[in-house]
Design a protein around this motif. Structure first.
Motif, PDB file in Angstrom:
ATOM      1  N   VAL A   1      58.442  59.458  60.251  1.00 59.46           N
ATOM      2  CA  VAL A   1      57.611  59.021  61.365  1.00 59.46           C
ATOM      3  C   VAL A   1      58.531  58.843  62.558  1.00 59.46           C
ATOM      4  CG1 VAL A   1      56.113  57.194  62.255  1.00 59.46           C
ATOM      5  CG2 VAL A   1      55.913  57.917  59.871  1.00 59.46           C
ATOM      6  N   ASP A   2      58.196  59.489  63.653  1.00 63.39           N
ATOM      7  CA  ASP A   2      59.011  59.426  64.874  1.00 63.39           C
ATOM      8  C   ASP A   2      60.473  59.778  64.596  1.00 63.39           C
ATOM      9  OD1 ASP A   2      56.762  58.669  66.365  1.00 63.39           O
ATOM     10  OD2 ASP A   2      57.071  56.557  65.875  1.00 63.39           O
ATOM     11  N   GLY A   3      60.693  60.766  63.722  1.00 68.93           N
ATOM     12  CA  GLY A   3      62.028  61.257  63.428  1.00 68.93           C
ATOM     13  C   GLY A   3      62.816  60.459  62.417  1.00 68.93           C
ATOM     14  N   ALA A   4      62.263  59.357  61.920  1.00 67.41           N
ATOM     15  CA  ALA A   4      62.972  58.516  60.947  1.00 67.41           C
ATOM     16  C   ALA A   4      62.336  58.647  59.564  1.00 67.41           C
ATOM     17  CB  ALA A   4      62.934  57.052  61.382  1.00 67.41           C
ATOM     18  N   VAL A   5      63.178  58.692  58.534  1.00 67.27           N
ATOM     19  CA  VAL A   5      62.693  58.756  57.153  1.00 67.27           C
ATOM     20  C   VAL A   5      62.232  57.365  56.747  1.00 67.27           C
ATOM     21  CG1 VAL A   5      63.309  59.239  54.764  1.00 67.27           C
ATOM     22  CG2 VAL A   5      64.278  60.632  56.597  1.00 67.27           C
ATOM     23  N   ILE A   6      60.951  57.248  56.360  1.00 66.72           N
ATOM     24  CA  ILE A   6      60.439  55.935  55.947  1.00 66.72           C
ATOM     25  C   ILE A   6      60.206  55.846  54.442  1.00 66.72           C
ATOM     26  CG2 ILE A   6      59.424  55.440  58.202  1.00 66.72           C
ATOM     27  CD1 ILE A   6      56.657  56.029  56.812  1.00 66.72           C
ATOM     28  N   GLU A   7      60.075  56.991  53.775  1.00 64.57           N
ATOM     29  CA  GLU A   7      59.904  57.037  52.321  1.00 64.57           C
ATOM     30  C   GLU A   7      60.531  58.312  51.797  1.00 64.57           C
ATOM     31  OE1 GLU A   7      58.718  54.955  49.984  1.00 64.57           O
ATOM     32  OE2 GLU A   7      58.216  53.438  51.469  1.00 64.57           O
ATOM     33  N   ARG A   8      60.958  58.246  50.533  1.00 60.74           N
ATOM     34  CA  ARG A   8      61.615  59.390  49.911  1.00 60.74           C
ATOM     35  C   ARG A   8      61.397  59.318  48.409  1.00 60.74           C
ATOM     36  NH1 ARG A   8      67.129  61.954  51.256  1.00 60.74           N
ATOM     37  NH2 ARG A   8      67.724  62.799  49.250  1.00 60.74           N
ATOM     38  N   GLN A   9      61.231  60.475  47.794  1.00 62.66           N
ATOM     39  CA  GLN A   9      61.130  60.530  46.329  1.00 62.66           C
ATOM     40  C   GLN A   9      61.608  61.888  45.852  1.00 62.66           C
ATOM     41  OE1 GLN A   9      57.159  59.771  44.896  1.00 62.66           O
ATOM     42  NE2 GLN A   9      56.878  61.859  44.268  1.00 62.66           N
TER      43      GLN A   9
ATOM     44  N   VAL B   1      55.263  63.277  59.239  1.00 63.62           N
ATOM     45  CA  VAL B   1      55.657  64.525  58.590  1.00 63.62           C
ATOM     46  C   VAL B   1      55.956  64.280  57.112  1.00 63.62           C
ATOM     47  CG1 VAL B   1      57.372  66.381  58.557  1.00 63.62           C
ATOM     48  CG2 VAL B   1      56.626  65.406  60.734  1.00 63.62           C
ATOM     49  N   LEU B   2      55.395  65.120  56.266  1.00 64.39           N
ATOM     50  CA  LEU B   2      55.737  65.154  54.847  1.00 64.39           C
ATOM     51  C   LEU B   2      56.671  66.338  54.676  1.00 64.39           C
ATOM     52  CD1 LEU B   2      55.464  64.393  51.867  1.00 64.39           C
ATOM     53  CD2 LEU B   2      53.306  65.678  51.820  1.00 64.39           C
ATOM     54  N   VAL B   3      57.936  66.064  54.363  1.00 67.76           N
ATOM     55  CA  VAL B   3      58.936  67.121  54.206  1.00 67.76           C
ATOM     56  C   VAL B   3      59.096  67.421  52.724  1.00 67.76           C
ATOM     57  CG1 VAL B   3      61.313  67.834  54.672  1.00 67.76           C
ATOM     58  CG2 VAL B   3      60.157  66.278  56.259  1.00 67.76           C
ATOM     59  N   ASP B   4      59.040  68.696  52.389  1.00 68.64           N
ATOM     60  CA  ASP B   4      59.197  69.169  51.013  1.00 68.64           C
ATOM     61  C   ASP B   4      60.466  70.019  50.938  1.00 68.64           C
ATOM     62  OD1 ASP B   4      58.908  70.180  48.429  1.00 68.64           O
ATOM     63  OD2 ASP B   4      57.344  71.620  48.997  1.00 68.64           O
TER      64      ASP B   4
ATOM     65  N   LEU C   1      70.613  70.986  56.122  1.00 62.05           N
ATOM     66  CA  LEU C   1      69.637  69.905  55.938  1.00 62.05           C
ATOM     67  C   LEU C   1      69.776  69.272  54.564  1.00 62.05           C
ATOM     68  CD1 LEU C   1      66.485  71.501  57.588  1.00 62.05           C
ATOM     69  CD2 LEU C   1      67.807  69.561  58.436  1.00 62.05           C
ATOM     70  N   SER C   2      70.051  70.094  53.563  1.00 61.67           N
ATOM     71  CA  SER C   2      70.242  69.558  52.206  1.00 61.67           C
ATOM     72  C   SER C   2      71.399  68.569  52.187  1.00 61.67           C
ATOM     73  CB  SER C   2      70.508  70.697  51.220  1.00 61.67           C
ATOM     74  OG  SER C   2      69.399  71.570  51.185  1.00 61.67           O
ATOM     75  N   ARG C   3      72.489  68.916  52.872  1.00 61.44           N
ATOM     76  CA  ARG C   3      73.633  67.999  52.946  1.00 61.44           C
ATOM     77  C   ARG C   3      73.294  66.758  53.775  1.00 61.44           C
ATOM     78  NH1 ARG C   3      76.267  72.810  53.470  1.00 61.44           N
ATOM     79  NH2 ARG C   3      76.358  72.659  55.728  1.00 61.44           N
ATOM     80  N   ARG C   4      72.691  66.991  54.922  1.00 59.86           N
ATOM     81  CA  ARG C   4      72.375  65.876  55.832  1.00 59.86           C
ATOM     82  C   ARG C   4      71.506  64.819  55.162  1.00 59.86           C
ATOM     83  NH1 ARG C   4      68.487  66.338  61.046  1.00 59.86           N
ATOM     84  NH2 ARG C   4      68.241  64.119  61.341  1.00 59.86           N
ATOM     85  N   PHE C   5      70.514  65.256  54.407  1.00 59.00           N
ATOM     86  CA  PHE C   5      69.597  64.323  53.757  1.00 59.00           C
ATOM     87  C   PHE C   5      69.981  64.042  52.303  1.00 59.00           C
ATOM     88  CE2 PHE C   5      67.008  65.875  57.313  1.00 59.00           C
ATOM     89  CZ  PHE C   5      66.688  64.651  57.895  1.00 59.00           C
ATOM     90  N   ASP C   6      71.173  64.486  51.905  1.00 59.09           N
ATOM     91  CA  ASP C   6      71.722  64.216  50.576  1.00 59.09           C
ATOM     92  C   ASP C   6      70.723  64.572  49.468  1.00 59.09           C
ATOM     93  OD1 ASP C   6      73.759  63.455  48.857  1.00 59.09           O
ATOM     94  OD2 ASP C   6      73.045  61.385  48.743  1.00 59.09           O
ATOM     95  N   VAL C   7      70.194  65.786  49.544  1.00 64.28           N
ATOM     96  CA  VAL C   7      69.247  66.251  48.541  1.00 64.28           C
ATOM     97  C   VAL C   7      70.031  66.629  47.289  1.00 64.28           C
ATOM     98  CG1 VAL C   7      67.537  68.019  47.981  1.00 64.28           C
ATOM     99  CG2 VAL C   7      67.615  67.031  50.285  1.00 64.28           C
ATOM    100  N   GLN C   8      69.835  65.860  46.230  1.00 58.21           N
ATOM    101  CA  GLN C   8      70.537  66.059  44.964  1.00 58.21           C
ATOM    102  C   GLN C   8      69.671  66.746  43.919  1.00 58.21           C
ATOM    103  OE1 GLN C   8      73.812  65.070  44.411  1.00 58.21           O
ATOM    104  NE2 GLN C   8      73.870  64.588  46.590  1.00 58.21           N
ATOM    105  N   ALA C   9      68.352  66.633  44.066  1.00 63.37           N
ATOM    106  CA  ALA C   9      67.409  67.218  43.110  1.00 63.37           C
ATOM    107  C   ALA C   9      66.232  67.770  43.906  1.00 63.37           C
ATOM    108  CB  ALA C   9      66.919  66.150  42.136  1.00 63.37           C
TER     109      ALA C   9
END
Length: 146
Positions: free
Chosen positions: A116-124, A57-60, A100-108
């Motif tokens: 992949v399989d529910g786990a974050v493997i990359e972030r930018q 999954v690519l999450v935006d 979700l913004s809080r859970r994934f600490d989205v600052q920007a």
């Protein structure tokens, strides 16, 4: 229950109704070809839509008022359309999904994640040119062995 979206088959041009969450990959009802999987998710359905996806999954994380988000969105849609059956693009409006913004600490925003399989493997975070996004996604999928 999550909403379905309408996707045009890149192979035959027929319009298909695609569920936001499903156990397999979406295929065209007419030609049986793989379809791009582009859906929205929020606080209530993210686990079903993204974390339990059978494909990477690519999450935006984005917002309607965000200029850089609007610049990146067409490139992300194009990436999903170029890789039908291989990835799922899940768009999360940060204004409608504060949990979700809080859970994934989205600052920007935009903030992009590959899961992949529910786990974050990359972030930018931040907007990037289409070619940089393509390379970043390819590296993430290679890292995951996909």
């Amino acid at each position: 229950m999550t909403a379905a979206s309408l996707i045009t088959c890149p192979s035959c041009g027929k319009t298909n109704r695609i569920p936001a969450a499903a156990p397999g990959r979406p295929r065209c009802g007419n030609c049986k070809g793989d379809l791009p999987w582009i859906v929205d998710a929020g606080d209530a359905d993210f686990a079903d839509v993204a974390e339990q996806s059978p494909v990477p999954v690519l999450v935006d994380f984005w917002a309607e008022w965000c200029g850089p988000c609007r610049m990146v969105s067409p490139a992300l849609d194009k990436l999903a359309r170029e890789q039908p059956g291989r990835i799922k693009l899940v768009k999360v409006d940060v204004d409608k999904a504060p949990g979700l913004s809080r859970r994934f600490d989205v600052q920007a925003i935009p903030t992009l994640m590959v899961m992949v399989d529910g786990a974050v493997i990359e972030r930018q975070a931040g907007a990037a040119p289409a070619q940089a996004l393509r390379s970043w996604l390819a590296a993430a999928l290679a890292k995951a062995g996909r």
